[in-house]
Scaffold this motif. Structure first.
Motif, PDB file in Angstrom:
ATOM      1  N   TYR A 128       6.498 -21.565  50.074  1.00 32.83           N
ATOM      2  CA  TYR A 128       5.637 -22.745  49.869  1.00 32.83           C
ATOM      3  C   TYR A 128       5.344 -22.795  48.369  1.00 32.83           C
ATOM      4  N   ALA A 129       5.451 -23.989  47.779  1.00 34.01           N
ATOM      5  CA  ALA A 129       5.340 -24.120  46.324  1.00 34.01           C
ATOM      6  C   ALA A 129       4.040 -23.527  45.780  1.00 34.01           C
ATOM      7  N   ALA A 130       2.914 -23.850  46.431  1.00 39.27           N
ATOM      8  CA  ALA A 130       1.633 -23.417  45.883  1.00 39.27           C
ATOM      9  C   ALA A 130       1.477 -21.896  45.962  1.00 39.27           C
ATOM     10  N   HIS A 131       2.059 -21.267  46.987  1.00 40.70           N
ATOM     11  CA  HIS A 131       1.997 -19.799  47.073  1.00 40.70           C
ATOM     12  C   HIS A 131       2.927 -19.172  46.037  1.00 40.70           C
ATOM     13  N   SER A 182       5.684 -29.046  56.725  1.00 41.30           N
ATOM     14  CA  SER A 182       6.452 -30.015  55.939  1.00 41.30           C
ATOM     15  C   SER A 182       6.533 -29.594  54.468  1.00 41.30           C
ATOM     16  N   ASP A 183       5.693 -28.613  54.065  1.00 37.43           N
ATOM     17  CA  ASP A 183       5.725 -28.128  52.681  1.00 37.43           C
ATOM     18  C   ASP A 183       6.643 -26.926  52.486  1.00 37.43           C
ATOM     19  N   LEU A 184       7.333 -26.493  53.534  1.00 34.45           N
ATOM     20  CA  LEU A 184       8.282 -25.380  53.366  1.00 34.45           C
ATOM     21  C   LEU A 184       9.380 -25.795  52.386  1.00 34.45           C
ATOM     22  N   PRO A 209      15.924 -19.781  44.262  1.00 32.21           N
ATOM     23  CA  PRO A 209      16.543 -19.907  45.585  1.00 32.21           C
ATOM     24  C   PRO A 209      15.775 -19.009  46.558  1.00 32.21           C
ATOM     25  N   PRO A 210      15.967 -19.186  47.893  1.00 31.59           N
ATOM     26  CA  PRO A 210      15.206 -18.331  48.812  1.00 31.59           C
ATOM     27  C   PRO A 210      15.612 -16.873  48.638  1.00 31.59           C
ATOM     28  N   GLY A 215       7.505 -17.383  55.573  1.00 34.30           N
ATOM     29  CA  GLY A 215       6.757 -17.506  54.324  1.00 34.30           C
ATOM     30  C   GLY A 215       5.353 -18.027  54.576  1.00 34.30           C
ATOM     31  N   THR A 216       4.493 -17.816  53.582  1.00 36.88           N
ATOM     32  CA  THR A 216       3.070 -18.125  53.772  1.00 36.88           C
ATOM     33  C   THR A 216       2.606 -19.207  52.814  1.00 36.88           C
ATOM     34  N   PRO A 217       1.684 -20.067  53.269  1.00 34.88           N
ATOM     35  CA  PRO A 217       1.082 -21.024  52.333  1.00 34.88           C
ATOM     36  C   PRO A 217       0.093 -20.323  51.397  1.00 34.88           C
ATOM     37  N   GLU A 218      -0.411 -21.053  50.436  1.00 35.12           N
ATOM     38  CA  GLU A 218      -1.326 -20.456  49.454  1.00 35.12           C
ATOM     39  C   GLU A 218      -2.625 -19.995  50.110  1.00 35.12           C
ATOM     40  N   GLY A 219      -3.363 -19.187  49.353  1.00 32.04           N
ATOM     41  CA  GLY A 219      -4.654 -18.741  49.851  1.00 32.04           C
ATOM     42  C   GLY A 219      -4.650 -17.325  50.377  1.00 32.04           C
ATOM     43  N   VAL A 220      -3.572 -16.557  50.082  1.00 32.13           N
ATOM     44  CA  VAL A 220      -3.539 -15.160  50.521  1.00 32.13           C
ATOM     45  C   VAL A 220      -4.712 -14.416  49.881  1.00 32.13           C
TER      46      VAL A 220
END
Ligand code: MN
Length: 233
Positions: A35-38, A176-178, A50-51, A204-209
């Motif tokens: 995720y971009a923000a993470h 949808s942000d993946l 790349p992944p 993968g994880t979104p931001e906020g870890v």
């Protein structure tokens, strides 16, 4: 029949929602910074990377029960454990060089999972140019909930995913942000590894870890996958 010098361990099994049989876990592949923000919060550039993948052992998976908190023992040799809530893809049909447009045919179902991370050790290894193993692949590093059959819940191009610590929301994202959606992740991964039934992919994880400590309660959920909880002890 082969006789063994000690009894071989049975695979970790995840219950299947609405079914009698369990899903036996083989390998756990994890996507980094999807995720971009993470990616940005971890010091990366989402536009240029790349992944990339790392693995957790299958026996690092612990099943999170659907109706009660999992008591999760705080790991050893760390002072900074982070939560990362993730959509988990359960592979039901193996393959290599899978085409993106056929990739979802290989999915048995989906689960909610936590990519628990000894962040201090991961960062130490990363900064030294060494493998992340001790930060990511430790015992009980992958608490994962029941598997929901794709036939029942569909696929996950969009949908909310969240995690709260002690009632306070920390992570909120949307599939949808993946950067690399599920189908493309399966296709890309299958060029490097022959996927097999029983493989899990943590997407993968979104931001906020952030950090967890003994006594904390984590509640985490996603649209169509329900909500689970874990208590750190
Ligand atoms: Mn992760």
């Amino acid at each position: 029949m082969t006789s063994y010098v000690f009894p071989p361990e049975m695979p970790t099994a995840l219950p299947v929602v609405g079914g009698d049989a369990s899903f036996p876990v083989r390998r756990v592949y994890c996507v980094g910074r999807n995720y971009a923000a993470h990616a940005r919060e971890m010091g990366g550039d989402p536009n240029r990377e790349p992944p990339f993948f790392f693995c957790k052992p299958g026996d690092a998976v612990v099943a999170v029960p659907p109706d009660a908190p999992l008591e999760w023992k705080y790991p050893t040799q760390t002072a900074l454990v982070h939560h990362e809530v993730e959509l988990v893809v359960a592979i039901g049909k193996g393959g290599s060089d899978i085409a993106p447009e056929r990739a979802l045919e290989h999915v048995y179902g989906y689960a909610l999972g936590l990519d628990m991370t000894r962040r201090d050790l991961q960062n130490e290894m990363r900064n030294a140019g060494r493998s992340w193993e001790i930060g990511k692949a430790f015992d009980r590093a992958a608490p994962i909930g029941p598997v929901h059959k794709a036939d029942d819940v569909g696929h996950f191009d969009t949908g909310a995913i969240w995690l709260a610590v002690n009632g306070e929301t920390k992570q909120q994202g949307d599939f949808s942000d993946l950067i690399w959606p599920v189908a493309e992740t399966i296709a890309y991964l299958s060029r490097f590894f022959a996927l097999q039934p029983g493989d899990l992919i943590m997407t993968g994880t979104p931001e906020g870890v952030g950090a967890v400590k003994p006594g904390d309660t984590l509640n985490f959920g996603a649209e169509r996958l329900g909500e689970l909880s874990l208590k750190v002890v």
